[in-house]
Structure formats: structure tokens, C-alpha cells
Write a protein that holds these residues in place. Sequence first.
Motif, PDB file in Angstrom:
ATOM      1  N   LYS A  39      75.817  -7.671  68.084  1.00  0.00           N
ATOM      2  CA  LYS A  39      76.312  -7.473  69.453  1.00  0.00           C
ATOM      3  C   LYS A  39      77.498  -8.387  69.726  1.00  0.00           C
ATOM      4  O   LYS A  39      78.460  -7.981  70.374  1.00  0.00           O
ATOM      5  CB  LYS A  39      75.191  -7.711  70.463  1.00  0.00           C
ATOM      6  CG  LYS A  39      74.202  -6.574  70.526  1.00  0.00           C
ATOM      7  CD  LYS A  39      73.086  -6.864  71.505  1.00  0.00           C
ATOM      8  CE  LYS A  39      72.099  -5.710  71.538  1.00  0.00           C
ATOM      9  NZ  LYS A  39      70.932  -6.019  72.389  1.00  0.00           N
ATOM     10  N   SER A  40      77.441  -9.618  69.230  1.00  0.00           N
ATOM     11  CA  SER A  40      78.540 -10.557  69.427  1.00  0.00           C
ATOM     12  C   SER A  40      79.814 -10.057  68.745  1.00  0.00           C
ATOM     13  O   SER A  40      80.903 -10.088  69.341  1.00  0.00           O
ATOM     14  CB  SER A  40      78.152 -11.936  68.869  1.00  0.00           C
ATOM     15  OG  SER A  40      79.239 -12.817  68.928  1.00  0.00           O
ATOM     16  N   ILE A  41      79.671  -9.585  67.517  1.00  0.00           N
ATOM     17  CA  ILE A  41      80.826  -9.044  66.793  1.00  0.00           C
ATOM     18  C   ILE A  41      81.365  -7.813  67.514  1.00  0.00           C
ATOM     19  O   ILE A  41      82.578  -7.665  67.689  1.00  0.00           O
ATOM     20  CB  ILE A  41      80.446  -8.720  65.325  1.00  0.00           C
ATOM     21  CG1 ILE A  41      80.216 -10.013  64.546  1.00  0.00           C
ATOM     22  CG2 ILE A  41      81.515  -7.867  64.652  1.00  0.00           C
ATOM     23  CD1 ILE A  41      79.635  -9.820  63.155  1.00  0.00           C
ATOM     24  N   SER A  42      80.480  -6.938  67.964  1.00  0.00           N
ATOM     25  CA  SER A  42      80.882  -5.721  68.662  1.00  0.00           C
ATOM     26  C   SER A  42      81.591  -6.046  69.982  1.00  0.00           C
ATOM     27  O   SER A  42      82.595  -5.433  70.320  1.00  0.00           O
ATOM     28  CB  SER A  42      79.666  -4.839  68.920  1.00  0.00           C
ATOM     29  OG  SER A  42      80.044  -3.678  69.620  1.00  0.00           O
ATOM     30  N   ASN A  43      81.055  -7.041  70.711  1.00  0.00           N
ATOM     31  CA  ASN A  43      81.680  -7.428  71.979  1.00  0.00           C
ATOM     32  C   ASN A  43      83.060  -8.047  71.759  1.00  0.00           C
ATOM     33  O   ASN A  43      83.964  -7.861  72.580  1.00  0.00           O
ATOM     34  CB  ASN A  43      80.782  -8.405  72.746  1.00  0.00           C
ATOM     35  CG  ASN A  43      79.544  -7.732  73.297  1.00  0.00           C
ATOM     36  OD1 ASN A  43      79.507  -6.515  73.469  1.00  0.00           O
ATOM     37  ND2 ASN A  43      78.515  -8.521  73.554  1.00  0.00           N
ATOM     38  N   SER A  44      83.215  -8.772  70.654  1.00  0.00           N
ATOM     39  CA  SER A  44      84.508  -9.398  70.346  1.00  0.00           C
ATOM     40  C   SER A  44      85.524  -8.391  69.827  1.00  0.00           C
ATOM     41  O   SER A  44      86.739  -8.606  69.949  1.00  0.00           O
ATOM     42  CB  SER A  44      84.325 -10.496  69.297  1.00  0.00           C
ATOM     43  OG  SER A  44      83.510 -11.518  69.785  1.00  0.00           O
ATOM     44  N   ASN A  45      85.006  -7.337  69.216  1.00  0.00           N
ATOM     45  CA  ASN A  45      85.882  -6.312  68.614  1.00  0.00           C
ATOM     46  C   ASN A  45      85.343  -4.924  68.968  1.00  0.00           C
ATOM     47  O   ASN A  45      84.750  -4.251  68.129  1.00  0.00           O
ATOM     48  CB  ASN A  45      85.900  -6.468  67.083  1.00  0.00           C
ATOM     49  CG  ASN A  45      86.318  -7.853  66.645  1.00  0.00           C
ATOM     50  OD1 ASN A  45      87.476  -8.194  66.730  1.00  0.00           O
ATOM     51  ND2 ASN A  45      85.354  -8.652  66.193  1.00  0.00           N
ATOM     52  N   ILE A  51      78.786   0.505  61.673  1.00  0.00           N
ATOM     53  CA  ILE A  51      78.789   0.169  60.235  1.00  0.00           C
ATOM     54  C   ILE A  51      79.674  -1.045  59.981  1.00  0.00           C
ATOM     55  O   ILE A  51      79.296  -1.958  59.239  1.00  0.00           O
ATOM     56  CB  ILE A  51      79.282   1.366  59.385  1.00  0.00           C
ATOM     57  CG1 ILE A  51      78.349   2.559  59.528  1.00  0.00           C
ATOM     58  CG2 ILE A  51      79.462   0.978  57.934  1.00  0.00           C
ATOM     59  CD1 ILE A  51      77.023   2.410  58.843  1.00  0.00           C
ATOM     60  N   GLN A  52      80.848  -1.076  60.597  1.00  0.00           N
ATOM     61  CA  GLN A  52      81.745  -2.219  60.408  1.00  0.00           C
ATOM     62  C   GLN A  52      81.108  -3.508  60.932  1.00  0.00           C
ATOM     63  O   GLN A  52      81.205  -4.563  60.297  1.00  0.00           O
ATOM     64  CB  GLN A  52      83.092  -1.958  61.095  1.00  0.00           C
ATOM     65  CG  GLN A  52      83.919  -0.905  60.392  1.00  0.00           C
ATOM     66  CD  GLN A  52      85.139  -0.481  61.204  1.00  0.00           C
ATOM     67  OE1 GLN A  52      85.053  -0.315  62.425  1.00  0.00           O
ATOM     68  NE2 GLN A  52      86.259  -0.289  60.513  1.00  0.00           N
ATOM     69  N   CYS A  53      80.434  -3.425  62.071  1.00  0.00           N
ATOM     70  CA  CYS A  53      79.718  -4.593  62.607  1.00  0.00           C
ATOM     71  C   CYS A  53      78.619  -5.036  61.649  1.00  0.00           C
ATOM     72  O   CYS A  53      78.430  -6.234  61.418  1.00  0.00           O
ATOM     73  CB  CYS A  53      79.119  -4.278  63.980  1.00  0.00           C
ATOM     74  SG  CYS A  53      80.338  -4.138  65.297  1.00  0.00           S
ATOM     75  N   ALA A  54      77.919  -4.057  61.094  1.00  0.00           N
ATOM     76  CA  ALA A  54      76.845  -4.379  60.151  1.00  0.00           C
ATOM     77  C   ALA A  54      77.403  -5.042  58.896  1.00  0.00           C
ATOM     78  O   ALA A  54      76.834  -6.015  58.387  1.00  0.00           O
ATOM     79  CB  ALA A  54      76.066  -3.116  59.786  1.00  0.00           C
ATOM     80  N   VAL A  55      78.532  -4.545  58.399  1.00  0.00           N
ATOM     81  CA  VAL A  55      79.148  -5.134  57.203  1.00  0.00           C
ATOM     82  C   VAL A  55      79.608  -6.557  57.506  1.00  0.00           C
ATOM     83  O   VAL A  55      79.376  -7.475  56.698  1.00  0.00           O
ATOM     84  CB  VAL A  55      80.302  -4.256  56.684  1.00  0.00           C
ATOM     85  CG1 VAL A  55      81.113  -4.983  55.626  1.00  0.00           C
ATOM     86  CG2 VAL A  55      79.755  -2.948  56.121  1.00  0.00           C
ATOM     87  N   LEU A  56      80.257  -6.772  58.642  1.00  0.00           N
ATOM     88  CA  LEU A  56      80.693  -8.122  59.002  1.00  0.00           C
ATOM     89  C   LEU A  56      79.497  -9.059  59.176  1.00  0.00           C
ATOM     90  O   LEU A  56      79.549 -10.221  58.761  1.00  0.00           O
ATOM     91  CB  LEU A  56      81.550  -8.088  60.267  1.00  0.00           C
ATOM     92  CG  LEU A  56      82.945  -7.484  60.097  1.00  0.00           C
ATOM     93  CD1 LEU A  56      83.654  -7.392  61.444  1.00  0.00           C
ATOM     94  CD2 LEU A  56      83.773  -8.301  59.120  1.00  0.00           C
ATOM     95  N   THR A  57      78.428  -8.558  59.774  1.00  0.00           N
ATOM     96  CA  THR A  57      77.214  -9.360  59.928  1.00  0.00           C
ATOM     97  C   THR A  57      76.640  -9.711  58.556  1.00  0.00           C
ATOM     98  O   THR A  57      76.259 -10.854  58.310  1.00  0.00           O
ATOM     99  CB  THR A  57      76.168  -8.616  60.779  1.00  0.00           C
ATOM    100  OG1 THR A  57      76.725  -8.373  62.076  1.00  0.00           O
ATOM    101  CG2 THR A  57      74.880  -9.404  60.913  1.00  0.00           C
ATOM    102  N   ALA A  58      76.602  -8.732  57.662  1.00  0.00           N
ATOM    103  CA  ALA A  58      76.101  -8.985  56.303  1.00  0.00           C
ATOM    104  C   ALA A  58      76.963 -10.020  55.595  1.00  0.00           C
ATOM    105  O   ALA A  58      76.434 -10.923  54.918  1.00  0.00           O
ATOM    106  CB  ALA A  58      76.053  -7.679  55.508  1.00  0.00           C
ATOM    107  N   LEU A  59      78.287  -9.925  55.751  1.00  0.00           N
ATOM    108  CA  LEU A  59      79.180 -10.912  55.136  1.00  0.00           C
ATOM    109  C   LEU A  59      78.938 -12.305  55.711  1.00  0.00           C
ATOM    110  O   LEU A  59      78.898 -13.293  54.968  1.00  0.00           O
ATOM    111  CB  LEU A  59      80.645 -10.508  55.329  1.00  0.00           C
ATOM    112  CG  LEU A  59      81.149  -9.375  54.452  1.00  0.00           C
ATOM    113  CD1 LEU A  59      82.543  -8.933  54.909  1.00  0.00           C
ATOM    114  CD2 LEU A  59      81.185  -9.795  52.994  1.00  0.00           C
TER     115      LEU A  59
END
Length: 115
Positions: A39-45, A51-59
Motif C-alpha cells: 500500500k505504501s509503494i502504491s500510494n507513493s507511485n 504486480i509492479q507493487c508486488a515485485v518492488l515489495t519482493a525486491l
Amino acid sequence: MTPKNKVQLKICGATYSILTEDDPDYVEDLGEMIDAEMKSISNSNPSLSLIQCAVLTALNQADSSRKATAAADNLRAQIKDYIEDAARSKIEVDVERREIDRLNRELENLRKRLG
């Protein structure tokens, strides 16, 4: 066989059923952590897909895991060095104690000869 626990996780609006041997509270905490990070990544971007949020979270999680493993390995190496130093010091102390005992015996013998 270890009992399996079924845990329901809600991450970014989707529900996942997880079958695990781990404590359900632990798995729920993991799910909450992933949900919050996504949610934090999604709110920032906001233009990123799920899927992109999930990949960034996984990284991010892989990076944290690798750094934590490196830190733990470093601590283990330091502890090993400290244990080796302590063992060497103990051997040195034992050698010095034997030398003190030998010198005390020699001193006692000299006192007897003079007395």
C-alpha cells in the motif's frame, strides 16, 4: 507429521488462503507487513500496477533479508573470533598460573634453605 494451519491473509484487497506449519499469528503478521508495504509503494507511485507493487515489495524484502543475513554472518564471525580469543587467553592464564605455582615452590624452597 507437523500439523498444518490454514491462515487467511488479505493483501491489497485480495484474500489468500495459506496452509502453513508456522504459527498463524506469525503468518498474519507477515501478511500485514506485506500489505502495508505494498500500500505504501502504491500510494507513493499510483501509476504502478499491483504486480509492479508486488515485485518492488519482493525486491525490498529480498534486500532486507540479504542484508540481515550478512549482518548475522558478520556477528557470527565476530563471536567466533571472541570465543577463540577467550580460549587463547584462558590457555595463557593457565600457563601463567603454572609458572606462578612453580615460582612460589622455588621461593618456598629458597626460604627453607635460608631458614
